[in-house]
Enzyme design. Structure first.
Site, PDB file in Angstrom:
ATOM      1  N   SER A   1       0.841  -1.200   0.000  1.00  0.00           N
ATOM      2  CA  SER A   1       0.000   0.000   0.000  1.00  0.00           C
ATOM      3  C   SER A   1       0.876   1.249   0.000  1.00  0.00           C
ATOM      4  O   SER A   1       2.094   1.172   0.200  1.00  0.00           O
ATOM      5  CB  SER A   1      -0.875   0.000   1.247  1.00  0.00           C
ATOM      6  OG  SER A   1      -0.048   0.190   2.390  1.00  0.00           O
TER       7      SER A   1
ATOM      8  N   ASP B   1      -0.827  -2.059  -4.378  1.00  0.00           N
ATOM      9  CA  ASP B   1      -2.232  -2.014  -3.963  1.00  0.00           C
ATOM     10  C   ASP B   1      -2.737  -0.571  -4.071  1.00  0.00           C
ATOM     11  O   ASP B   1      -2.088   0.343  -3.550  1.00  0.00           O
ATOM     12  CB  ASP B   1      -2.307  -2.508  -2.505  1.00  0.00           C
ATOM     13  CG  ASP B   1      -3.720  -2.790  -2.037  1.00  0.00           C
ATOM     14  OD1 ASP B   1      -4.616  -2.985  -2.878  1.00  0.00           O
ATOM     15  OD2 ASP B   1      -3.924  -2.827  -0.800  1.00  0.00           O
ATOM     16  N   HIS B   2      -3.858  -0.355  -4.719  1.00  0.00           N
ATOM     17  CA  HIS B   2      -4.451   0.989  -4.861  1.00  0.00           C
ATOM     18  C   HIS B   2      -3.470   2.035  -5.379  1.00  0.00           C
ATOM     19  O   HIS B   2      -3.331   3.115  -4.788  1.00  0.00           O
ATOM     20  CB  HIS B   2      -5.055   1.467  -3.532  1.00  0.00           C
ATOM     21  CG  HIS B   2      -6.260   0.671  -3.128  1.00  0.00           C
ATOM     22  ND1 HIS B   2      -7.503   0.858  -3.694  1.00  0.00           N
ATOM     23  CD2 HIS B   2      -6.408  -0.331  -2.231  1.00  0.00           C
ATOM     24  CE1 HIS B   2      -8.363  -0.004  -3.160  1.00  0.00           C
ATOM     25  NE2 HIS B   2      -7.722  -0.748  -2.277  1.00  0.00           N
TER      26      HIS B   2
ATOM     27  N   HIS C   1     -13.043  -1.393   3.601  1.00  0.00           N
ATOM     28  CA  HIS C   1     -11.670  -1.483   4.128  1.00  0.00           C
ATOM     29  C   HIS C   1     -11.707  -1.300   5.643  1.00  0.00           C
ATOM     30  O   HIS C   1     -12.529  -0.560   6.161  1.00  0.00           O
ATOM     31  CB  HIS C   1     -10.804  -0.363   3.536  1.00  0.00           C
ATOM     32  CG  HIS C   1     -10.421  -0.592   2.101  1.00  0.00           C
ATOM     33  ND1 HIS C   1     -10.515   0.370   1.134  1.00  0.00           N
ATOM     34  CD2 HIS C   1      -9.923  -1.686   1.481  1.00  0.00           C
ATOM     35  CE1 HIS C   1     -10.082  -0.117  -0.013  1.00  0.00           C
ATOM     36  NE2 HIS C   1      -9.722  -1.359   0.156  1.00  0.00           N
TER      37      HIS C   1
ATOM     38  N   ASN D   1      -8.418  -9.751  -0.801  1.00  0.00           N
ATOM     39  CA  ASN D   1      -7.420  -8.956  -0.071  1.00  0.00           C
ATOM     40  C   ASN D   1      -7.684  -9.013   1.428  1.00  0.00           C
ATOM     41  O   ASN D   1      -8.790  -8.724   1.880  1.00  0.00           O
ATOM     42  CB  ASN D   1      -7.489  -7.495  -0.498  1.00  0.00           C
ATOM     43  CG  ASN D   1      -7.067  -7.283  -1.944  1.00  0.00           C
ATOM     44  OD1 ASN D   1      -6.819  -8.238  -2.676  1.00  0.00           O
ATOM     45  ND2 ASN D   1      -6.984  -6.028  -2.339  1.00  0.00           N
ATOM     46  N   VAL D   2      -6.634  -9.382   2.155  1.00  0.00           N
ATOM     47  CA  VAL D   2      -6.742  -9.468   3.604  1.00  0.00           C
ATOM     48  C   VAL D   2      -5.620  -8.635   4.207  1.00  0.00           C
ATOM     49  O   VAL D   2      -4.457  -8.862   3.908  1.00  0.00           O
ATOM     50  CB  VAL D   2      -6.590 -10.936   4.065  1.00  0.00           C
ATOM     51  CG1 VAL D   2      -6.658 -11.021   5.570  1.00  0.00           C
ATOM     52  CG2 VAL D   2      -7.645 -11.828   3.423  1.00  0.00           C
ATOM     53  N   ASN D   3      -5.963  -7.661   4.992  1.00  0.00           N
ATOM     54  CA  ASN D   3      -4.922  -6.814   5.571  1.00  0.00           C
ATOM     55  C   ASN D   3      -5.205  -6.501   7.042  1.00  0.00           C
ATOM     56  O   ASN D   3      -4.439  -6.856   7.930  1.00  0.00           O
ATOM     57  CB  ASN D   3      -4.805  -5.513   4.756  1.00  0.00           C
ATOM     58  CG  ASN D   3      -3.691  -4.617   5.251  1.00  0.00           C
ATOM     59  OD1 ASN D   3      -2.750  -5.077   5.878  1.00  0.00           O
ATOM     60  ND2 ASN D   3      -3.812  -3.320   4.981  1.00  0.00           N
TER      61      ASN D   3
HETATM   62 ZN    ZN Z   1      -8.438  -2.304  -1.146  1.00  0.00          ZN
END
Ligand code: ZN
Length: 286
Positions: free
Chosen positions: A49, A84-85, A180, A230-232
């Site tokens: 990110s 990511d993004h 998110h 997606n796992v954060n």
């Molecule tokens: Zn995302």
């Protein structure tokens, strides 16, 4: 091997499982995801990110760390290093130049035509270099690394179709109710819309905001064409809770090695990642 997401996700899509994107935060986090993927014979996507780019001192440092870590750990399952993004054309190109094997261009905040045009330029650059691209439509609510959206806007099916046909993007994050960060209430995903969009576009869908979506809904999403999840948040949270517990239990005099603290925090994170890989059906695939 460091690979793009293309073959990895298409295989998952065809065989009805999903590959997890696990965001990285530091060297030890990279090692944890890589070792867990190898142990489980699972592919994995290392998500980077905006905050991590700064924290880990830029694209090149991250790319070099990941490549060297993969050599050192003799990683023989497919791994993608993914922006990511990505917030601009330039940031996607910088990531690719530094050796990332995959990028997301997130133009979901832009007017559709602009999102489409920039995604197209990113794909043109990326595909010539064997790098995969993820696009986003609709709005994922919640906050992640300073990107804040107060509410969900569902992706428009016709825009999804146009995006995929025109740009030849590798996978699409179509926002359909996921959030998110931590959910305030139980997540409600638009499965009817997901099924419809999936049948229209016939490429892997991406589910952002995996934390807080129940197992049953994750499996349902996979059955409707989601091949990347997606796992954060849950991993970051798990690390913090474990380290807090460690300090509370031992008392600060027993703790004198930062390496041990960081790695102890990552033990339950590795368990969580394994759990996710099993749920997504990505274990023993390679
Ligand atoms: Zn995302």
């Amino acid at each position: 091997m460091l690979v793009s997401m293309n073959a990895m996700l298409n295989r998952a899509y065809q065989q009805h499982y999903a590959v997890g994107q696990f965001n990285i935060n530091n060297l030890e986090w990279v090692a944890t995801v890589l070792k867990t993927a190898k142990q489980n014979r699972s592919p994995a996507i290392l998500g980077v990110s905006g905050g991590t780019i700064k924290h880990m001192l830029g694209f090149k440092t991250i790319s070099d760390i990941v490549k060297n870590a993969m050599d050192y750990l003799d990683i023989d399952v497919p791994i993608a290093l993914h922006l990511d993004h990505g917030q601009s054309y330039e940031s996607c190109i910088d990531a690719i130049k530094a050796g990332f094997s995959s990028v997301m261009f997130d133009g979901s905040h832009l007017p559709f035509d602009e999102n489409l045009a920039i995604t197209q330029r990113v794909v043109d650059y990326a595909h010539k270099r064997g790098v995969s691209v993820e696009a986003e439509l609709g709005t994922i609510a919640g906050s992640e690394d300073g990107i804040v959206n107060s509410h969900v806007i569902y992706a428009d099916p016709q825009q999804c179709l146009q995006m995929v046909q025109q740009t030849q993007v590798d996978c699409l994050a179509a926002a359909l109710g996921s959030t998110h960060g931590l959910y305030k209430d139980k997540a409600k995903l638009g499965f009817k819309e997901m099924e419809h969009i999936s049948h229209l576009i016939n490429i892997p869908l991406v589910l952002h905001g995996g934390t807080g979506i129940c197992d049953e809904d994750m499996l349902k999403a996979i059955s409707f064409g989601t091949a990347k999840i997606n796992v954060n948040t849950e991993n970051m949270y798990t690390w913090c809770v474990e380290v807090e517990r460690l300090f509370a239990e031992k008392g600060e005099h027993d703790i004198n090695d930062p390496r041990k603290v960081i790695n102890q925090g990552l033990k339950p994170v590795a368990d969580k990642i394994s759990e996710r890989m099993r749920l997504f059906g990505s274990v023993n695939r390679y």
